[in-house]
Design a protein around this motif. Structure first.
Motif, PDB file in Angstrom:
ATOM      1  N   PHE A  51       2.320   5.245   3.994  1.00  0.00           N
ATOM      2  CA  PHE A  51       1.677   4.508   2.914  1.00  0.00           C
ATOM      3  C   PHE A  51       1.471   3.030   3.268  1.00  0.00           C
ATOM      4  O   PHE A  51       2.305   2.386   3.873  1.00  0.00           O
ATOM      5  CB  PHE A  51       2.493   4.624   1.620  1.00  0.00           C
TER       6      PHE A  51
ATOM      7  N   LEU B 182       0.298   0.113   0.828  1.00  0.00           N
ATOM      8  CA  LEU B 182       0.000  -0.127  -0.577  1.00  0.00           C
ATOM      9  C   LEU B 182       0.175  -1.592  -0.934  1.00  0.00           C
ATOM     10  O   LEU B 182       0.986  -2.298  -0.348  1.00  0.00           O
ATOM     11  CB  LEU B 182       0.931   0.718  -1.454  1.00  0.00           C
TER      12      LEU B 182
ATOM     13  N   THR C 207      -2.196   6.350   4.343  1.00  0.00           N
ATOM     14  CA  THR C 207      -3.002   6.242   3.129  1.00  0.00           C
ATOM     15  C   THR C 207      -3.014   4.782   2.685  1.00  0.00           C
ATOM     16  O   THR C 207      -2.028   4.061   2.855  1.00  0.00           O
ATOM     17  CB  THR C 207      -2.464   7.116   1.988  1.00  0.00           C
TER      18      THR C 207
ATOM     19  N   GLY D 129      -4.087   1.959  -0.455  1.00  0.00           N
ATOM     20  CA  GLY D 129      -4.458   1.823  -1.859  1.00  0.00           C
ATOM     21  C   GLY D 129      -3.818   0.642  -2.556  1.00  0.00           C
ATOM     22  O   GLY D 129      -2.899   0.005  -2.039  1.00  0.00           O
TER      23      GLY D 129
ATOM     24  N   ARG E 133      -6.135   5.077  -7.053  1.00  0.00           N
ATOM     25  CA  ARG E 133      -6.151   6.134  -6.047  1.00  0.00           C
ATOM     26  C   ARG E 133      -6.036   5.533  -4.643  1.00  0.00           C
ATOM     27  O   ARG E 133      -6.219   4.331  -4.454  1.00  0.00           O
ATOM     28  CB  ARG E 133      -7.445   6.953  -6.136  1.00  0.00           C
ATOM     29  N   THR E 134      -5.754   6.397  -3.676  1.00  0.00           N
ATOM     30  CA  THR E 134      -5.657   5.958  -2.282  1.00  0.00           C
ATOM     31  C   THR E 134      -6.751   6.608  -1.445  1.00  0.00           C
ATOM     32  O   THR E 134      -7.317   7.629  -1.818  1.00  0.00           O
ATOM     33  CB  THR E 134      -4.287   6.315  -1.678  1.00  0.00           C
TER      34      THR E 134
END
Length: 263
Positions: free
Chosen positions: A104, A106, A126, A128, A160-161
């Motif tokens: 992640f 983020l 990912t 986001g 959302r990612t």
């Protein structure tokens, strides 16, 4: 909290963040990261910096637990300043910065990679900004450097990612590789960059920053102002009270973003 710097190859410095469990950084961590990146960029022997992380993910933003303990807004102010310093250090680093992203990325992680010069990502990466779910705002400036404008807005409004493969399709991620190959793939790109003349690379970095169509410093500070407004109105606190109660994957009850409280 650990920010370390190594020099695995001639002309290449690797700045690594390791702050379990999810690399959600406290206020001091952001300043430590800024100092490490700036120091690496100032080293006349270094021609490329790799920004990397240990653990499950690259970065989960700010430490929201530190924010929740805040009674006088000092953590909010500190995190805003610390994130601004770290993002600026990446952008202003005298040599190119390659971000090696796994898992992640983020909130504050978007601020870092959005200001990097190149991104290599693992297949499980990912990206986001779950800011609106955390009573915060910010780093749309940096997400807009990774995806087209309307996709940025949709990702921002929905929390959302996007996957590494999707960002690769948009041209913002250079390579997507299996996680076990990430470190070497990032070093491979860094080595190629580091073979150029060091002085000319510094000229090139300054020149490219100089023609940027958006002032990332001013636009990000503008965004941060709305986080203060949300906090002072009590809105951010009401949203953060629910943080970590919904079992969202990737945040694990700690992340935040740029001085906001996780996004």
């Amino acid at each position: 909290m650990s920010v370390s710097t190594s020099a695995p190859d001639k002309g290449v410095a690797v700045v690594t963040v390791d702050h379990p469990p999810v690399n959600a950084l406290p206020v001091q961590g952001w300043f430590d990261l800024a100092d490490a990146v700036r120091a690496a960029g100032r080293d006349p022997e270094i021609r490329c910096v790799v920004l990397a992380a240990e653990g499950r993910g690259f970065n989960a933003g700010v430490d929201i637990k530190e924010m929740q303990r805040d009674t006088d807004h000092s953590a909010l102010i500190g995190a805003n300043r610390g994130c601004y310093a770290a993002f600026s250090a990446v952008y202003e680093c005298e040599v190119p910065v390659v971000a090696a992203v796994q898992g992640f990325c983020l909130g504050g992680g978007i601020g870092l990679v959005g200001n990097a010069d190149a991104i290599v990502a693992s297949e499980d990466a990912t990206f986001g900004l779950p800011e609106l779910d955390r009573g915060a705002l910010g780093a749309a400036t940096h997400l807009a450097r990774l995806v087209p404008q309307h996709l940025m807005r949709t990702l921002y409004y929905t929390s959302r990612t996007a996957t590494a493969a999707e960002l690769h399709a948009h041209g913002s991620v250079w390579r997507v590789v299996p996680r076990e190959e990430l470190a070497e793939a990032a070093l491979e790109l860094a080595r190629e960059i580091a073979r150029k003349d060091g002085t000319l690379l510094r000229f090139a970095k300054a020149a490219i920053n100089g023609i940027d169509p958006v002032d990332v410093h001013r636009s990000y500070r503008f965004e941060q102002g709305f986080t203060f407004e949300a906090t002072l109105s009590g809105l951010a606190d009401r949203i953060r009270e629910d943080f970590g109660t919904q079992g969202e994957a990737g945040t694990h009850g700690e992340s935040g973003t740029h001085g906001e409280g996780r996004a």
